[in-house]
Motif scaffolding. Structure first.
Motif, PDB file in Angstrom:
ATOM      1  N   GLU A   1       0.819  -1.205   0.000  1.00  0.00           N
ATOM      2  CA  GLU A   1       0.000   0.000   0.000  1.00  0.00           C
ATOM      3  C   GLU A   1       0.856   1.260   0.000  1.00  0.00           C
ATOM      4  O   GLU A   1       1.705   1.441   0.863  1.00  0.00           O
TER       5      GLU A   1
ATOM      6  N   CYS B   1      -8.975  -2.883   0.824  1.00  0.00           N
ATOM      7  CA  CYS B   1      -7.669  -2.506   0.269  1.00  0.00           C
ATOM      8  C   CYS B   1      -7.097  -3.587  -0.638  1.00  0.00           C
ATOM      9  O   CYS B   1      -6.468  -3.282  -1.653  1.00  0.00           O
TER      10      CYS B   1
ATOM     11  N   LEU C   1      -7.759   7.011  -6.045  1.00  0.00           N
ATOM     12  CA  LEU C   1      -6.342   7.265  -5.817  1.00  0.00           C
ATOM     13  C   LEU C   1      -5.496   6.056  -6.198  1.00  0.00           C
ATOM     14  O   LEU C   1      -4.460   6.186  -6.860  1.00  0.00           O
ATOM     15  N   SER C   2      -5.960   4.869  -5.811  1.00  0.00           N
ATOM     16  CA  SER C   2      -5.238   3.638  -6.136  1.00  0.00           C
ATOM     17  C   SER C   2      -5.076   3.478  -7.641  1.00  0.00           C
ATOM     18  O   SER C   2      -4.000   3.121  -8.136  1.00  0.00           O
TER      19      SER C   2
ATOM     20  N   ARG D   1      -6.902   5.480   3.835  1.00  0.00           N
ATOM     21  CA  ARG D   1      -7.669   4.344   4.384  1.00  0.00           C
ATOM     22  C   ARG D   1      -7.932   4.541   5.875  1.00  0.00           C
ATOM     23  O   ARG D   1      -9.051   4.344   6.359  1.00  0.00           O
TER      24      ARG D   1
ATOM     25  N   LEU E   1      -2.064   6.171   0.270  1.00  0.00           N
ATOM     26  CA  LEU E   1      -3.252   5.310   0.255  1.00  0.00           C
ATOM     27  C   LEU E   1      -3.577   4.858   1.675  1.00  0.00           C
ATOM     28  O   LEU E   1      -4.732   4.886   2.107  1.00  0.00           O
TER      29      LEU E   1
ATOM     30  N   TRP F   1      -5.148  13.146  -2.819  1.00  0.00           N
ATOM     31  CA  TRP F   1      -4.871  12.985  -4.259  1.00  0.00           C
ATOM     32  C   TRP F   1      -3.767  13.974  -4.654  1.00  0.00           C
ATOM     33  O   TRP F   1      -2.841  13.627  -5.380  1.00  0.00           O
TER      34      TRP F   1
ATOM     35  N   TYR G   1     -10.540   6.441  -2.137  1.00  0.00           N
ATOM     36  CA  TYR G   1      -9.434   5.496  -1.957  1.00  0.00           C
ATOM     37  C   TYR G   1      -9.123   4.765  -3.260  1.00  0.00           C
ATOM     38  O   TYR G   1      -7.973   4.713  -3.698  1.00  0.00           O
ATOM     39  N   ASN G   2     -10.154   4.211  -3.897  1.00  0.00           N
ATOM     40  CA  ASN G   2      -9.897   3.448  -5.123  1.00  0.00           C
ATOM     41  C   ASN G   2      -9.523   4.354  -6.292  1.00  0.00           C
ATOM     42  O   ASN G   2      -8.709   3.979  -7.135  1.00  0.00           O
TER      43      ASN G   2
END
Length: 260
Positions: A63, A86, A116-117, A71, A67, A145, A113-114
């Motif tokens: 991670e 995650c 950004l992932s 989270r 991130l 971000w 979160y996603n």
């Protein structure tokens, strides 16, 4: 470009799908041998707080520090349980990277979160069209971000997602997206899926979250419209010859549909 045969997908996707299939088959076999251990909850998943899930995270989660920051920030939110798991986000980011994705649609952003992932694995000119109706949640993730240096890759659109998807189609963007993630109001799942199908190019992936709906899809109550909608889509996807699918016991269940 030249048209691909009906059952043809890029080599990277085929290999990735095969690997997922092997992994899932191994999981099913393990479940048959150790049903109370692997499939020990009503929804058929490893318990969220079990030592085995912690072992999975300890031995597979890579991670990004920002991130992780988002989270933990989201976990403190009253609706923190809405966040994608995650390990699921990492799987989708790996798949996006595998198919060299540049354009992504996300339906249901929450704190981001996603988004950004995904943005972290996209090239600098890549874009995530992030659809949500609640800007307050997204405001939690937006500073992170920016901190991660990927804010320019995330195009947040605060309006009903159907409206955004229709605008993309009207703008001639059909079959130009590589990946879509659906995780919003469950009653609209089928409509989201159909519009994303037309926006995704051949060889692209649509990921559909919460396909277990905490086990309620096993016997949807008549008054549970969300469970009924998800169950109907699950049955439709099984027979949808336009895609190859894998339904995985990750998070609250995720189906990956690979467009043929």
């Amino acid at each position: 470009g030249s048209k691909m045969p009906l059952l043809s997908v890029p080599k990277e996707v085929a290999v990735g799908t095969a690997m997922l299939g092997v992994a899932f088959a191994a999981g099913v076999l393990a479940g048959k041998r150790y049903p109370s251990f692997i499939f020990g909850t009503p929804s058929g998943m490893i318990r969220k707080n079990s030592p085995l899930r912690q072992y999975i995270l300890d031995h597979s989660l890579r991670e990004h520090p920002i991130l992780k920051k988002l989270r933990l920030l989201t976990a403190d939110h009253p609706h923190g349980r809405m966040m994608v798991s995650c390990e699921e986000a990492q799987l989708m980011a790996n798949l996006a990277k595998l198919i060299k994705a540049k354009k992504v649609i996300e339906i249901g952003v929450f704190t981001g979160y996603n988004a950004l992932s995904m943005a972290l694995v996209l090239p600098d000119d890549g874009r995530v069209i992030a659809c949500d109706i609640n800007e307050d949640y997204a405001k939690i993730g937006r500073p992170l971000w920016k901190e991660a240096g990927v804010e320019h890759k995330i195009d947040l659109r605060i309006k009903p997602a159907i409206q955004t998807l229709d605008e993309l189609l009207a703008n001639g963007e059909a079959e130009t997206f590589d990946f879509a993630f659906i995780d919003a109001d469950k009653e609209s799942y089928n409509e989201y899926y159909e519009k994303c199908f037309h926006l995704i190019k051949k060889g692209g992936i649509i990921a559909i979250d919460n396909v277990f709906w905490n086990g309620k899809v096993l016997k949807p109550r008549k008054d549970d419209l969300a469970a009924q909608s998800i169950h109907r889509l699950n049955e439709k996807l099984l027979r949808d010859a336009r895609v190859n699918i894998s339904m995985l016991p990750v998070g609250d269940g995720v189906t990956l549909a690979f467009k043929l």
